[in-house]
Design an enzyme around this catalytic site. Structure first.
Site, PDB file in Angstrom:
ATOM      1  N   GLY A  19      33.430 -73.126 -19.483  1.00 61.41           N
ATOM      2  CA  GLY A  19      33.171 -74.543 -19.752  1.00 61.41           C
ATOM      3  C   GLY A  19      32.439 -75.298 -18.649  1.00 61.41           C
ATOM      4  O   GLY A  19      32.519 -76.526 -18.596  1.00 61.41           O
ATOM      5  N   SER A  20      31.677 -74.596 -17.801  1.00 62.21           N
ATOM      6  CA  SER A  20      30.965 -75.343 -16.749  1.00 62.21           C
ATOM      7  C   SER A  20      29.841 -76.194 -17.345  1.00 62.21           C
ATOM      8  O   SER A  20      29.566 -77.297 -16.856  1.00 62.21           O
ATOM      9  CB  SER A  20      30.438 -74.410 -15.658  1.00 62.21           C
ATOM     10  OG  SER A  20      29.350 -73.664 -16.123  1.00 62.21           O
ATOM     11  N   ASN A  21      29.201 -75.722 -18.411  1.00 63.66           N
ATOM     12  CA  ASN A  21      28.197 -76.558 -19.083  1.00 63.66           C
ATOM     13  C   ASN A  21      28.857 -77.738 -19.788  1.00 63.66           C
ATOM     14  O   ASN A  21      28.303 -78.839 -19.803  1.00 63.66           O
ATOM     15  CB  ASN A  21      27.376 -75.731 -20.078  1.00 63.66           C
ATOM     16  CG  ASN A  21      26.232 -74.998 -19.397  1.00 63.66           C
ATOM     17  OD1 ASN A  21      25.270 -75.615 -18.966  1.00 63.66           O
ATOM     18  ND2 ASN A  21      26.368 -73.682 -19.265  1.00 63.66           N
ATOM     19  N   ILE A  95      27.977 -66.436 -33.646  1.00 62.65           N
ATOM     20  CA  ILE A  95      26.771 -66.886 -34.351  1.00 62.65           C
ATOM     21  C   ILE A  95      27.196 -67.700 -35.579  1.00 62.65           C
ATOM     22  O   ILE A  95      28.025 -67.242 -36.372  1.00 62.65           O
ATOM     23  CB  ILE A  95      25.898 -65.683 -34.766  1.00 62.65           C
ATOM     24  CG1 ILE A  95      25.445 -64.935 -33.503  1.00 62.65           C
ATOM     25  CG2 ILE A  95      24.698 -66.133 -35.579  1.00 62.65           C
ATOM     26  CD1 ILE A  95      24.714 -63.646 -33.780  1.00 62.65           C
ATOM     27  N   LEU A  96      26.631 -68.885 -35.703  1.00 62.89           N
ATOM     28  CA  LEU A  96      26.958 -69.730 -36.855  1.00 62.89           C
ATOM     29  C   LEU A  96      26.119 -69.283 -38.059  1.00 62.89           C
ATOM     30  O   LEU A  96      24.963 -68.884 -37.895  1.00 62.89           O
ATOM     31  CB  LEU A  96      26.675 -71.196 -36.524  1.00 62.89           C
ATOM     32  CG  LEU A  96      27.544 -71.768 -35.394  1.00 62.89           C
ATOM     33  CD1 LEU A  96      26.980 -73.082 -34.884  1.00 62.89           C
ATOM     34  CD2 LEU A  96      28.991 -71.939 -35.845  1.00 62.89           C
ATOM     35  N   ASN A 110      21.512 -74.886 -28.294  1.00 62.72           N
ATOM     36  CA  ASN A 110      22.196 -73.830 -27.535  1.00 62.72           C
ATOM     37  C   ASN A 110      21.519 -73.675 -26.177  1.00 62.72           C
ATOM     38  O   ASN A 110      20.327 -73.942 -26.034  1.00 62.72           O
ATOM     39  CB  ASN A 110      22.126 -72.504 -28.303  1.00 62.72           C
ATOM     40  CG  ASN A 110      22.869 -71.384 -27.583  1.00 62.72           C
ATOM     41  OD1 ASN A 110      23.954 -71.590 -27.021  1.00 62.72           O
ATOM     42  ND2 ASN A 110      22.294 -70.187 -27.568  1.00 62.72           N
ATOM     43  N   HIS A 112      20.928 -70.756 -23.112  1.00 61.38           N
ATOM     44  CA  HIS A 112      21.028 -69.319 -22.856  1.00 61.38           C
ATOM     45  C   HIS A 112      20.452 -69.021 -21.472  1.00 61.38           C
ATOM     46  O   HIS A 112      19.416 -69.562 -21.100  1.00 61.38           O
ATOM     47  CB  HIS A 112      20.280 -68.532 -23.940  1.00 61.38           C
ATOM     48  CG  HIS A 112      20.450 -67.056 -23.803  1.00 61.38           C
ATOM     49  ND1 HIS A 112      21.640 -66.423 -24.127  1.00 61.38           N
ATOM     50  CD2 HIS A 112      19.618 -66.096 -23.331  1.00 61.38           C
ATOM     51  CE1 HIS A 112      21.508 -65.126 -23.866  1.00 61.38           C
ATOM     52  NE2 HIS A 112      20.301 -64.907 -23.387  1.00 61.38           N
ATOM     53  N   ASP A 148      20.495 -66.303 -30.377  1.00 59.02           N
ATOM     54  CA  ASP A 148      19.662 -66.893 -29.315  1.00 59.02           C
ATOM     55  C   ASP A 148      18.198 -67.082 -29.737  1.00 59.02           C
ATOM     56  O   ASP A 148      17.275 -66.824 -28.957  1.00 59.02           O
ATOM     57  CB  ASP A 148      19.754 -66.031 -28.044  1.00 59.02           C
ATOM     58  CG  ASP A 148      21.176 -65.980 -27.502  1.00 59.02           C
ATOM     59  OD1 ASP A 148      21.860 -67.002 -27.582  1.00 59.02           O
ATOM     60  OD2 ASP A 148      21.598 -64.918 -27.026  1.00 59.02           O
TER      61      ASP A 148
HETATM   62  C1  GAR Z   1      26.266 -69.914 -19.758  1.00 59.74           C
HETATM   63  O1  GAR Z   1      25.568 -69.189 -18.797  1.00 59.74           O
HETATM   64  C2  GAR Z   1      25.468 -69.988 -21.058  1.00 59.74           C
HETATM   65  O2  GAR Z   1      24.083 -70.076 -20.851  1.00 59.74           O
HETATM   66  C3  GAR Z   1      25.823 -68.668 -21.700  1.00 59.74           C
HETATM   67  O3  GAR Z   1      27.202 -68.536 -21.445  1.00 59.74           O
HETATM   68  C4  GAR Z   1      27.520 -69.160 -20.213  1.00 59.74           C
HETATM   69  C5  GAR Z   1      28.686 -70.102 -20.438  1.00 59.74           C
HETATM   70  O4  GAR Z   1      29.125 -70.631 -19.221  1.00 59.74           O
HETATM   71  N1  GAR Z   1      25.506 -68.657 -23.091  1.00 59.74           N
HETATM   72  C6  GAR Z   1      25.076 -67.572 -23.723  1.00 59.74           C
HETATM   73  O5  GAR Z   1      24.973 -66.482 -23.178  1.00 59.74           O
HETATM   74  C7  GAR Z   1      24.702 -67.776 -25.192  1.00 59.74           C
HETATM   75  N2  GAR Z   1      24.151 -66.624 -25.740  1.00 59.74           N
HETATM   76  P1  GAR Z   1      30.046 -71.918 -19.192  1.00 59.74           P
HETATM   77  O6  GAR Z   1      31.223 -71.647 -20.142  1.00 59.74           O
HETATM   78  O7  GAR Z   1      30.496 -72.040 -17.766  1.00 59.74           O
HETATM   79  O8  GAR Z   1      29.227 -73.085 -19.643  1.00 59.74           O
END
Ligand code: GAR
Length: 192
Positions: A19-21, A95-96, A110, A112, A148
């Site tokens: 959940g950092s994003n 994937i939705l 999204n 990536h 993606d």
């Molecule tokens: C992030 O690096 C995001 O880009 C990636 O998962 C991580 C989640 O980190 N997403 C994918 O790979 C989607 N295919 P977070 O939970 O700390 O945000």
């Protein structure tokens, strides 16, 4: 999408883990001039660390059970009830379906950790290093029902050094992601 004339866009953030994003999007949604208001955090994982971030910020959480074959139907009901106009996938590892995307009928974004269309899927950084890529980066894109994929909104490229390992690359790119996602949201919403 209907014009919302200065109103903040009700947003749901979907997570599966750390959940950092999500954290960076919450920070962004608190800014006065941010176009979004995060109303819901959806997780397919009851133990996702990101849920504690939602808790602290007093955002409504909803856990979905992917084993329940009606989960998308239930989820859509929840999203409509909360008048959600934007979905941000932030580390959501599912994937939705085409049907879900069609029925929601509003933007789904999204993020990536690669320069899409290269390195879709999992273990991105390992594959980038193994292939001795000179560059990597992060991409924010509209979601389609393929992994993606979908129209790219913003991309940021960085150099991969000779000494990079998975951990250092992930750290570098995650930092970029936290800035890129709000920028991409602003890019698509600010003119509504
Ligand atoms: C992030 O690096 C995001 O880009 C990636 O998962 C991580 C989640 O980190 N997403 C994918 O790979 C989607 N295919 P977070 O939970 O700390 O945000």
């Amino acid at each position: 999408m209907e014009k919302l004339y200065g109103k903040k866009i009700n947003t749901a953030v979907f997570i599966s883990g750390r959940g950092s994003n999500l954290k960076s999007l919450i920070k962004y949604n608190r800014k006065k001039n941010s176009p979004i208001l995060i109303k819901l955090v959806i997780s397919n994982n009851a133990d996702a660390k990101g849920l504690t971030i939602a808790n602290k910020s007093k955002i409504i959480k909803y856990i979905i059970n992917l084993n329940n074959k009606n989960f998308e139907k239930k989820l859509l009901k929840k999203l409509f009830y909360h008048k959600i106009n934007l979905i941000c996938l932030a580390g959501f590892m599912k994937i939705l379906s085409k049907n879900f995307i069609k029925k929601f009928n509003k933007p789904i974004l999204n993020i990536h950790p690669s320069l899409l269309p290269k390195y879709k899927g999992l273990n991105t950084h390992n594959r980038v290093i193994k292939n001795k890529e000179k560059y990597s980066g992060a991409t924010v894109h509209f979601v389609s029902s393929k992994l993606d994929s979908g129209k790219i909104i913003l991309q940021k490229k960085i150099k991969v050094s000779k000494y990079e390992n998975k951990k250092t690359l992930q750290k570098k790119i995650l930092k970029i992601e936290h800035k890129l996602y709000p920028k991409a949201i602003k890019k698509i919403l600010i003119n509504l």
